[in-house]
Design an enzyme around this catalytic site. Structure first.
Site, PDB file in Angstrom:
ATOM      1  N   GLU A 388       0.808  -1.230   0.000  1.00 28.04           N
ATOM      2  CA  GLU A 388       0.000   0.000   0.000  1.00 28.04           C
ATOM      3  C   GLU A 388       0.839   1.278   0.000  1.00 28.04           C
ATOM      4  O   GLU A 388       0.411   2.300   0.541  1.00 28.04           O
ATOM      5  CB  GLU A 388      -0.980   0.008   1.176  1.00 28.04           C
ATOM      6  CG  GLU A 388      -2.052  -1.064   1.066  1.00 28.04           C
ATOM      7  CD  GLU A 388      -3.125  -0.941   2.142  1.00 28.04           C
ATOM      8  OE1 GLU A 388      -2.838  -0.339   3.197  1.00 28.04           O
ATOM      9  OE2 GLU A 388      -4.241  -1.436   1.938  1.00 28.04           O
ATOM     10  N   GLU A 460      -6.623  -7.644  -1.493  1.00 27.30           N
ATOM     11  CA  GLU A 460      -7.391  -7.539  -0.252  1.00 27.30           C
ATOM     12  C   GLU A 460      -8.793  -7.050  -0.587  1.00 27.30           C
ATOM     13  O   GLU A 460      -8.985  -6.292  -1.549  1.00 27.30           O
ATOM     14  CB  GLU A 460      -6.747  -6.557   0.743  1.00 27.30           C
ATOM     15  CG  GLU A 460      -5.384  -6.958   1.275  1.00 27.30           C
ATOM     16  CD  GLU A 460      -4.806  -5.924   2.241  1.00 27.30           C
ATOM     17  OE1 GLU A 460      -5.599  -5.172   2.859  1.00 27.30           O
ATOM     18  OE2 GLU A 460      -3.572  -5.857   2.379  1.00 27.30           O
TER      19      GLU A 460
END
Length: 804
Positions: A388, A460
């Site tokens: 991320e 995710e």
């Protein structure tokens, strides 16, 4: 790759919470510990980094041979979180700046032959911002300690430093190897799981000496050999055939060094539309996994690592897992190899990118990860980007280049939460949190990736979008399961996604910035103890073993005003037959879906044929009244929509019914008031036969269900552990989710309890851990006894063995 002549150094360590020069020199008393070891004691709730963050120390004495001629000695640390300095007899031998990869330390010149030698480790377990994943906030606890095994290796003066096993063609092996020092030949043998030799080849090249480096560094020879392995079978998620390669280095007439490693024959290819394994397109259905456990943090031995992989494969029916957000135990990877679970593994990190030195360490992390894990056949994708993080092209050009250089056979990726990010890797991995319960399950590929010619996978989803506790109201637990199903289905249905890893396998402890008030992220389809929430049933229903789970307890007290909410069943059966007090109601059939997923089945009719069979109504009358009563079950008798009110009025006039008649039918078939408790039975059928059945009624007789990961505790290289998962069930074996009762555990015999002896069954579930004793007998037994007030006592017996 493992040296054949190695010994585990997991017992006889001393530990101090405060490092000192005196401790390094061996002075004073210290706590006796065994490895794997976790610094501090973590409670189940309200854990805090301060419980493990410190500059601590470990030490141990080892005795080495008197004759060190033609020998080289090494220590191998499989996991030291997070900055380690290793000292031998007071002299620093090595430093290592990653808590998630292993490192090897040569000690040949630092030890005293034939004597006891002191090994000391200074370990920084703090969130030191100079090394990944640290420098900013992190959504998981990182624990600390020598939490994996430590090994002592005796190697030859010349030794095999590395082997990279690839399979360019089926039944064809290419072994690229590096040798330190001179050698005359090398022999490779390949064995199957039964110990049968399938290949035996040797390569001789005359006495050979590599060139020393310009800086005087040790010479290294890089060679390769290619040979056939007749009779070998493919490695696949359904048939994970694993083979063992043994390499023997020959110097003169002797074997100077021997190493072993495992591998598999498989062909992986990425295309714009997805992932192909051995020529067939395979949708990657998986979950993200942390390597943490209650009480013990990261310090779990081989048996518990294997159990997690088994749960993923056999209970959750996943064909893939992502090791978020760091490389994990080789024991876990080995289990994935042997069980057929594909692995997406990545370097340590969480959003933050540090300075130049920090990046250099991250680049080293890539190098170590690829070199140490590249022979695992289960690994199909390298994560070479900080999870991320924002774009940093110069940095990520370096990480990609290293991964591709060290392993040209695998693709690279990097997990993002941003769309249209700079795509330097081969696969765009995207954390898709777009689904909120009403929106589409996932984003379109054209909205996410800048390059439609490269594959896309979801790395995710869900997670923080809908945290769900095992003790939440049933409707929330059901919605949690439905969201997992919606995202997975959407990703499969659009044909644009190579796979979907949903967040996450189980709940985990985190920092105060994240999670619930008790510092737990309740994001898992399992709880921290690996007990299943309802969402686990969606994954389980994708397997071949018959599954049937009902989202609702079917108790009127769980519904507002006694009115039914939507109820779903999770099954892989062909038909569900519903019975009320043994009277047949109706059947439900799963939706036919081109993806092949077994989707949740809506149970939207609890009246069915009852008005005909129980009241004797004609079919047309029964159908009219059934529709009215089902509507009343949703809206209530006094809040019916106009169309349903009109239909109810028609029935009263057409069939001469009074309001009392209608209200009585409502109470009997919708509200289920005023009589004995209703018994609902759901039968799941395949090929016309009942394969499983669920009965729902208010429970009165509770009992404990205990599932041990193993009833054998075998201590070999280090202690062994078993996890005993506990659920409180009613007399129909339904989870008693409101039974938040304390359960007490005690252990007798050759094992001990790890963690709390009294645990509350949250959502009716908990677990206990049993570990072998250091001074236990070589062959004995242990008994775990579980007690809860008013419930029958349970005992689990373990056979305990020690293998030297």
């Amino acid at each position: 790759m493992h040296a054949l002549n190695r010994t585990a150094l997991c017992s006889g360590w001393e530990f101090t919470e405060e490092w000192s020069e005196a401790f390094m020199r061996g002075e004073g008393e210290a706590e006796k510990v065994r490895l794997p070891h976790n610094v501090g004691k973590q409670p189940l709730h309200y854990a805090d980094p301060g419980q493990y963050s410190r500059i601590c120390g470990y030490r141990k004495t080892i005795k080495v041979p008197e004759d060190l001629k033609e020998k080289r000695l090494f220590l191998v640390f499989d996991g030291a979180a997070h900055i380690a300095q290793v000292f031998v007899n007071g002299t620093m031998a090595a430093e290592h700046f990653c808590g998630y990869t292993s490192f090897r330390v040569e000690i040949t010149e630092l030890v005293r032959a034939g004597e006891e030698n002191l090994i000391s480790v200074r370990l920084d377990t703090t969130e030191n911002p100079s090394v990944p994943p640290f420098g900013f906030v992190i959504d998981y606890l990182t624990y600390g300690g020598l939490y994996r095994e430590v090994w002592y290796e005796e190697r030859g003066a010349s030794y095999i430093d590395d082997i990279f096993i690839t399979t360019p063609k089926f039944r064809r092996v290419r072994a690229s190897f590096e040798v330190k020092g001179a050698y005359d030949g090398i022999r490779f043998t390949v064995y199957d799981d039964k110990g049968e030799c399938l290949a035996d080849v040797s390569q001789y090249r005359g006495s050979c000496q590599g060139d020393s480096g310009e800086d005087g560094s040790e010479s290294t020879l890089s060679e390769k050999i290619e040979f056939s392995v007749p009779g070998a079978s493919l490695w696949d998620v359904d048939q994970p055939n694993v083979y063992t390669l043994v390499a023997e280095l020959i110097v003169g007439d002797s074997i100077a060094d021997t190493v072993t490693d495992t591998f598999g024959f498989r062909h992986m290819k990425w295309r714009p539309d997805g992932f192909y394994l051995n020529g067939r397109k395979l949708f990657l259905r998986g979950l993200d996994r942390h390597q943490s456990y209650p009480y013990i943090g990261y310090a779990a031995p081989k048996s518990l690592q294997y159990e997690d992989a088994r749960i993923l494969k056999e209970e959750l029916c996943c064909n893939a897992v992502r090791t978020s957000h760091y490389p994990q135990s080789h024991h876990f990877m080995d289990a994935c190899d042997r069980l057929g679970v594909l692995v997406f593994t990545e370097i340590p990190g969480w959003q933050h990118i540090g300075d130049g030195k920090w990046k250099d360490i991250a680049v080293d992390n890539v190098r170590e990860m690829v070199l140490q894990y590249r022979n695992h056949p289960s690994i199909f994708l390298w994560g070479v980007r900080i999870n991320e993080s924002q774009d940093d092209d110069e940095f990520y050009e370096r990480t990609n280049a290293i991964a591709h250089t060290l392993d040209p056979t695998r693709a690279t990726s990097g997990v993002r939460f941003i769309e249209k990010s700079h795509l330097l890797e081969d696969v765009y991995a995207y954390n898709d949190f777009s689904h909120d319960g009403t929106t589409p399950g996932c984003r379109k590929k054209s909205k996410v990736t800048p390059d439609m010619k490269k594959p896309l996978l979801i790395s995710e989803s869900n997670g923080h979008m809908f945290p769900t506790k095992s003790f939440d109201h049933w409707a929330k637990r059901q919605e949690h399961a439905l969201r997992h199903a919606r995202v997975m289905h959407a990703a499969m249905e659009d044909g644009e996604h190579a796979g979907c890893f949903e967040w996450c396998m189980f709940d985990y402890q985190t920092h105060k910035d994240f999670g619930s008030g008790d510092k737990i992220c309740y994001h898992g389809v399992l709880d921290m103890f690996r007990n299943p929430k309802l969402a686990a049933a969606f994954y389980a229903s994708q397997g071949s073993k018959p599954v049937l789970e009902i989202g609702s307890p079917m108790d009127i007290g769980d519904y507002p005003a006694g009115r039914n909410d939507e109820i779903y069943a999770f099954t892989n059966a062909e038909e569900i037959r519903l019975y009320k007090n043994d009277a047949y109601v109706t059947s439900f059939y799963p939706e036919e879906d081109e993806t092949g997923l077994h989707l949740p089945v809506l149970i939207d009719d609890t009246i069915g044929e009852l008005l005909e069979s129980q009241e004797g109504f004609e079919p047309v009358k029964a159908e009219h009244l059934r529709e009215c009563l089902l509507a009343a079950g949703i809206y209530g008798m006094t809040n019916l929509p106009p169309a349903d009110k009109a239909k109810m009025a028609y029935c009263m006039v057409r069939y001469g019914m009074s309001f009392t008649d209608g209200y009585d039918l409502y109470g009997k078939y919708v509200g289920n008031w005023g009589g004995d408790a209703t018994v609902w039975r759901f039968d799941a059928l395949s090929e016309g036969k009942v394969v499983c059945s669920v009965t729902k009624r208010p429970g009165t007789n509770l009992h404990l269900e205990c599932r041990a990961s193993s009833t054998e505790l075998i201590e070999k290289d280090t202690y062994d552990m078993a996890a005993v998962r506990v659920r409180v069930l009613d007399e129909n074996d339904n989870p008693a989710s409101y039974a938040q009762i304390p359960i007490t555990a005690s252990v007798s015999g050759d094992a001990e309890l790890v963690g709390s002896a009294v645990t509350t069954a949250e959502g009716g579930m908990c677990a206990f851990y049993v570990r072998t004793k250091e001074n236990g007998s070589t062959a004995g037994t242990a008994v775990l006894t579980l007690r809860a007030e008013g419930l029958p006592e349970q005992e689990i017996k373990f056979d305990v063995k020690k293998i030297n």
